[in-house]
Design a protein around this motif. Structure first.
Motif, mmCIF file in Angstrom:
data_model
loop_
_atom_site.group_PDB
_atom_site.id
_atom_site.type_symbol
_atom_site.label_atom_id
_atom_site.label_comp_id
_atom_site.label_asym_id
_atom_site.label_seq_id
_atom_site.Cartn_x
_atom_site.Cartn_y
_atom_site.Cartn_z
ATOM 1 N N ALA A 1 35.618 -41.898 30.261
ATOM 2 C CA ALA A 1 35.782 -40.889 29.215
ATOM 3 C C ALA A 1 37.014 -39.905 29.494
ATOM 4 C CB ALA A 1 34.619 -40.012 29.312
ATOM 5 N N SER A 2 38.008 -39.962 28.875
ATOM 6 C CA SER A 2 39.077 -38.899 29.173
ATOM 7 C C SER A 2 39.020 -37.580 28.526
ATOM 8 C CB SER A 2 40.331 -39.698 28.505
ATOM 9 O OG SER A 2 40.598 -40.887 28.975
ATOM 10 N N ILE A 3 38.054 -37.049 27.622
ATOM 11 C CA ILE A 3 38.106 -36.137 26.822
ATOM 12 C C ILE A 3 36.702 -35.349 27.032
ATOM 13 C CG2 ILE A 3 37.956 -34.881 24.865
ATOM 14 C CD1 ILE A 3 40.669 -36.370 25.342
ATOM 15 N N PRO A 4 36.467 -34.181 27.752
ATOM 16 C CA PRO A 4 35.333 -33.559 28.055
ATOM 17 C C PRO A 4 34.197 -33.352 26.981
ATOM 18 C CG PRO A 4 37.361 -32.313 29.142
ATOM 19 C CD PRO A 4 37.733 -33.443 27.959
ATOM 20 N N THR A 5 34.844 -33.595 25.695
ATOM 21 C CA THR A 5 33.726 -33.303 24.685
ATOM 22 C C THR A 5 32.963 -34.760 24.418
ATOM 23 O OG1 THR A 5 35.634 -34.239 23.030
ATOM 24 C CG2 THR A 5 35.363 -32.031 23.222
ATOM 25 N N HIS A 6 33.470 -35.854 25.118
ATOM 26 C CA HIS A 6 32.583 -37.003 25.183
ATOM 27 C C HIS A 6 31.187 -36.913 26.513
ATOM 28 C CE1 HIS A 6 36.343 -38.596 23.045
ATOM 29 N NE2 HIS A 6 35.238 -38.226 21.888
ATOM 30 N N LEU A 7 31.245 -35.865 27.126
ATOM 31 C CA LEU A 7 30.509 -35.830 28.191
ATOM 32 C C LEU A 7 28.885 -35.951 27.969
ATOM 33 C CD1 LEU A 7 31.962 -33.060 30.541
ATOM 34 C CD2 LEU A 7 31.554 -35.440 31.007
ATOM 35 N N PRO A 8 28.679 -35.352 26.649
ATOM 36 C CA PRO A 8 27.087 -35.586 26.199
ATOM 37 C C PRO A 8 26.837 -36.887 26.064
ATOM 38 C CG PRO A 8 27.831 -33.556 25.131
ATOM 39 C CD PRO A 8 29.067 -34.304 25.843
ATOM 40 N N ALA A 9 27.769 -37.844 25.199
ATOM 41 C CA ALA A 9 27.599 -39.170 25.104
ATOM 42 C C ALA A 9 27.650 -40.070 26.402
ATOM 43 C CB ALA A 9 28.652 -39.614 24.112
ATOM 44 N N ALA A 10 28.385 -39.709 27.048
ATOM 45 C CA ALA A 10 28.781 -40.290 28.241
ATOM 46 C C ALA A 10 27.060 -40.208 29.295
ATOM 47 C CB ALA A 10 29.641 -39.784 29.187
ATOM 48 N N HIS A 11 26.701 -38.948 29.250
ATOM 49 C CA HIS A 11 25.602 -38.625 29.966
ATOM 50 C C HIS A 11 24.219 -39.526 29.208
ATOM 51 C CE1 HIS A 11 22.540 -35.127 31.209
ATOM 52 N NE2 HIS A 11 22.422 -36.290 32.035
ATOM 53 N N LYS A 12 24.258 -39.762 28.019
ATOM 54 C CA LYS A 12 23.188 -40.460 27.231
ATOM 55 C C LYS A 12 23.394 -41.815 27.717
ATOM 56 C CE LYS A 12 21.572 -41.774 22.657
ATOM 57 N NZ LYS A 12 21.795 -41.602 21.030
ATOM 58 N N ALA A 13 24.579 -42.420 27.670
ATOM 59 C CA ALA A 13 24.927 -43.737 28.315
ATOM 60 C C ALA A 13 24.503 -43.900 29.676
ATOM 61 C CB ALA A 13 26.268 -44.112 28.002
ATOM 62 N N VAL A 14 24.903 -43.091 30.634
ATOM 63 C CA VAL A 14 24.083 -43.142 31.992
ATOM 64 C C VAL A 14 22.906 -43.312 32.062
ATOM 65 C CG1 VAL A 14 24.433 -41.951 34.296
ATOM 66 C CG2 VAL A 14 26.536 -42.371 32.812
ATOM 67 N N THR A 15 22.254 -42.324 31.487
ATOM 68 C CA THR A 15 20.771 -42.331 31.676
ATOM 69 C C THR A 15 19.966 -43.706 31.042
ATOM 70 O OG1 THR A 15 20.346 -40.941 29.769
ATOM 71 C CG2 THR A 15 20.401 -40.057 31.813
ATOM 72 N N ALA A 16 20.745 -44.159 29.913
ATOM 73 C CA ALA A 16 20.128 -45.314 29.446
ATOM 74 C C ALA A 16 20.181 -46.415 30.232
ATOM 75 C CB ALA A 16 20.684 -45.215 27.809
ATOM 76 N N VAL A 17 21.511 -46.796 30.647
ATOM 77 C CA VAL A 17 22.028 -48.046 31.614
ATOM 78 C C VAL A 17 20.915 -47.961 32.663
ATOM 79 C CG1 VAL A 17 23.420 -49.117 32.801
ATOM 80 C CG2 VAL A 17 23.879 -48.316 30.768
ATOM 81 N N GLN A 18 20.883 -46.776 33.537
ATOM 82 C CA GLN A 18 20.064 -46.628 34.631
ATOM 83 C C GLN A 18 18.638 -46.702 34.383
ATOM 84 O OE1 GLN A 18 21.186 -42.405 35.831
ATOM 85 N NE2 GLN A 18 22.795 -43.108 37.265
ATOM 86 N N SER A 19 18.172 -46.452 33.116
ATOM 87 C CA SER A 19 16.730 -46.677 33.015
ATOM 88 C C SER A 19 16.349 -48.306 33.044
ATOM 89 C CB SER A 19 16.470 -46.278 31.520
ATOM 90 O OG SER A 19 16.764 -47.044 30.587
ATOM 91 N N LEU A 20 17.448 -49.319 33.195
ATOM 92 C CA LEU A 20 17.329 -50.798 33.093
ATOM 93 C C LEU A 20 17.531 -51.007 34.507
ATOM 94 C CD1 LEU A 20 19.575 -51.694 30.010
ATOM 95 C CD2 LEU A 20 17.207 -51.362 30.251
ATOM 96 N N GLY A 21 17.497 -50.057 35.580
ATOM 97 C CA GLY A 21 17.832 -50.457 36.950
ATOM 98 C C GLY A 21 19.245 -50.869 37.292
ATOM 99 N N ILE A 22 20.168 -50.649 36.406
ATOM 100 C CA ILE A 22 21.459 -51.017 36.711
ATOM 101 C C ILE A 22 22.430 -49.701 36.806
ATOM 102 C CG2 ILE A 22 23.700 -52.010 35.484
ATOM 103 C CD1 ILE A 22 21.744 -53.779 33.909
ATOM 104 N N PRO A 23 23.222 -49.739 38.009
ATOM 105 C CA PRO A 23 23.869 -48.886 38.293
ATOM 106 C C PRO A 23 25.182 -48.236 37.548
ATOM 107 C CG PRO A 23 24.344 -50.423 40.052
ATOM 108 C CD PRO A 23 23.325 -50.816 39.045
#
Length: 361
Positions: A158-180
């Motif tokens: 992510a290059s633009i900080p306005t996409h941090l909420p979307a990045a956060h959502k993606a991070v937590t969703a992927v981590q819920s699958l046990g994938i770093p």
């Protein structure tokens, strides 16, 4: 003909590529880089120390007002073709990756795909099988693909900080699958401060570091579902949610007030008025992002950058301060937002401008 040592050095190649890119000479741009690769210049060097350097220069020239949006788009399209040419060249000579499978994607809404594309190319050359999902990858589609491919890790750009909420959502969703998840890009702030805030498993400042850290191995996260407010308890005050959800209304209200108070607003052309609306929308978007991570520096940095861009285009910074003041009036019941707006306004090189209740800059 073999390249001379001087012309094959990254700096010399970057200058030659820049001349071709800015001259809209795609064939010369591709030939320049592929000839360097044929003469023995390392492809990772070409990607990161030549192509990436040229693309950064494109952005700098646009921000300084020395090239137009159309010229920036044309140049970016050519650098993308250059990367594609190197990718095809490598694919013709290499077999499948043997180190494992990884997924590289951009956060939802993030259309600056080149940094992620360069990372994918670097990882491919280091022996990984890479699924590159491109720009603006919606989180549900990312999760569906991860379910199908079961990668060793997901690398999110992510290059633009306005996409941090979307990045956060993606991070937590992927981590819920046990994938770093490793994250990277300017959106995550100096030193990756926002990567730690959203509890990504790793952060890298550049493609080489990302590849090195991936080779060392990432620890799989606990596969438990987290909510964004669990990581960011300040979101409970609802200021971020209000600003984000009220974006259209806030821009419309600010424009109406500018019509009454702004110097010569009534004489602006439709195109100039549209640009003013876009600037206000960006202010609201970056204010929301700053509220999301609770960091006024994020907003202040954007406002200072906007002032520099406007100055380069001979637009007085007074108008930006006026916009901040009017936005503050619309958000008078939100203390965090008011504080962020005041701090940003005070950082601008404009003095003695009334800002809002109790605030003067």
């Amino acid at each position: 003909m073999a390249e001379s040592l001087g012309s094959a050095a990254p700096e010399g190649l970057a200058d030659r590529l820049w001349a071709a890119v800015i001259g809209r000479d795609e064939s010369t741009a591709v030939r320049t880089v592929c000839a360097a690769a044929d003469s023995g210049v390392d492809e990772e060097t070409l990607l990161l120390d030549v192509v990436a350097v040229v693309q950064h220069r494109v952005g700098v020239e646009w921000a300084a007002g020395r090239i137009s949006v159309a010229e920036e788009h044309a140049a970016s399209a050519i650098t993308d073709r250059v990367v594609a040419a190197l990718a095809h060249r490598h694919a013709a000579a290499a077999g499948p990756g043997s180190r494992g499978r990884v997924t590289v994607a951009c956060a939802d809404g993030e259309w600056h795909a080149l940094p992620a594309r360069l990372l994918a190319e670097v990882l491919t050359r280091r022996g990984w099988s890479v699924d590159f999902l491109g720009a603006r990858t919606p989180t549900p589609h990312l999760i569906a693909d991860v379910h199908r491919t079961n990668p060793a890790a997901v690398l999110l750009s992510a290059s633009i900080p306005t996409h941090l909420p979307a990045a956060h959502k993606a991070v937590t969703a992927v981590q819920s699958l046990g994938i770093p998840v490793m994250v990277g890009g300017a959106a995550f702030g100096p030193g990756g401060r926002y990567a730690r805030l959203i509890q990504a498993d790793a952060w890298a400042p550049d493609a080489r570091t990302a590849a090195d850290r991936l080779a060392e191995g990432l620890t799989a996260p606990q596969s438990s579902r987290r909510h964004q407010v669990d990581d960011l308890p300040h979101l409970a005050d609802q200021e971020y949610t209000f600003v984000k959800n009220s974006r259209t209304v806030l821009v419309r209200q600010c424009l109406a007030v500018l019509d009454e108070r702004g110097p010569d607003m009534g004489t602006h052309s439709p195109a100039r008025r549209e640009r003013t609306a876009e600037d206000l929308a960006h202010l609201v978007d970056f204010l929301a992002a700053a509220l999301y991570v609770d960091d006024d520096a994020l907003f202040t940095t954007f406002v200072a950058w906007t002032a520099d861009v406007l100055t380069a285009r001979r637009v007085p910074a007074r108008g930006l301060v006026l916009g901040l003041r009017i936005l503050a009036e619309q958000l008078h019941d939100f203390p965090r937002a008011l504080a962020f707006l005041g701090t940003a306004a005070e950082a601008l090189p404009v003095t003695s401008v009334p800002f809002g209740p109790g605030i003067t800059v």
